[in-house]
Design a protein around this motif. Sequence first.
Motif, mmCIF file in Angstrom:
data_model
loop_
_atom_site.group_PDB
_atom_site.id
_atom_site.type_symbol
_atom_site.label_atom_id
_atom_site.label_comp_id
_atom_site.label_asym_id
_atom_site.label_seq_id
_atom_site.Cartn_x
_atom_site.Cartn_y
_atom_site.Cartn_z
ATOM 1 N N ILE A 1 0.562 -1.178 -0.099
ATOM 2 C CA ILE A 1 0.016 0.310 0.031
ATOM 3 C C ILE A 1 0.907 1.697 -0.127
ATOM 4 O O ILE A 1 1.644 1.627 1.114
ATOM 5 N N TRP B 1 0.942 5.260 0.238
ATOM 6 C CA TRP B 1 -0.480 5.248 0.941
ATOM 7 C C TRP B 1 -0.226 7.043 0.819
ATOM 8 O O TRP B 1 -0.489 7.617 -0.209
ATOM 9 N N GLN C 1 0.336 12.520 -1.886
ATOM 10 C CA GLN C 1 -0.311 11.311 -1.989
ATOM 11 C C GLN C 1 -0.920 11.010 -2.661
ATOM 12 O O GLN C 1 -0.756 11.102 -4.241
ATOM 13 N N ASN D 1 -2.749 6.325 -2.652
ATOM 14 C CA ASN D 1 -3.520 5.921 -2.445
ATOM 15 C C ASN D 1 -3.468 4.364 -2.925
ATOM 16 O O ASN D 1 -4.625 4.359 -3.960
#
Length: 239
Positions: free
Chosen positions: A186, A188, A230, A232
């Motif tokens: 992940i 993020w 960012q 995600n």
Amino acid sequence: MKNEKPLVPLERVADYVARLYLWKADSLQPCDPSGKADPYIKCQLGSWSESGRKEHQKATLSPEFYKSYEIPIKMPGESQLKLSVFDWDRFHMPGTSDTLIGETIVDLEDRYYHNTWKALGVGTDQASTTGPPKPIEARDLAHPTTSTSQGKLYMWLEILPAGEARMRPPVNFERPPEMKIEVRVIVWAMTGYSTSERSVDYFVKTYLKGDARRKRETDTHWRSKSGSAQWNWRHKHVV
């Protein structure tokens, strides 16, 4: 002083068994034009030796050996156990042999007569069946032509009196069965990156070691002026 007790009881030569477990090597120096090597390991203690040349591994700098040996020894006695990693060569020039990548020497007497080392693993559940377990060591591989480490060898060693070794079988040390796994990463956010540029376009790339061609990339966070970004995103790698 004449009455001082010797560090090693030289008058008591006894039979022991050294159990050597060779797990893997990592970050080996390349020896072939491809940037890889065909490594194998050779073990030697006095007149005893074992070579894994017939089981050399092709085109890798991170071989996995999963080999174990039971070496009969006498102590005090010959104690310099040499572990050498070689690059297998199909053809040799006259008078030459396989290329030495690096080697390390384990002093068996230094281990066995060291009270701290002997106490490692005492009192564990395994100690009553196969003997006190010893920690895995990451040993630097040295070469006589350089002071730079030529890689790491991962192994551990046990030393048992011969009678005790007959009653306690060695650890079952085998390569685990192959299986497919999925690694999920992940991605993020990022903060606190410092740069002299007024703005930076950030993205993140992930891949498994040795498999850079199957990389995964996030989208690009454009024109960041604060050193933050960012995404995600989730990256999946199947091995």
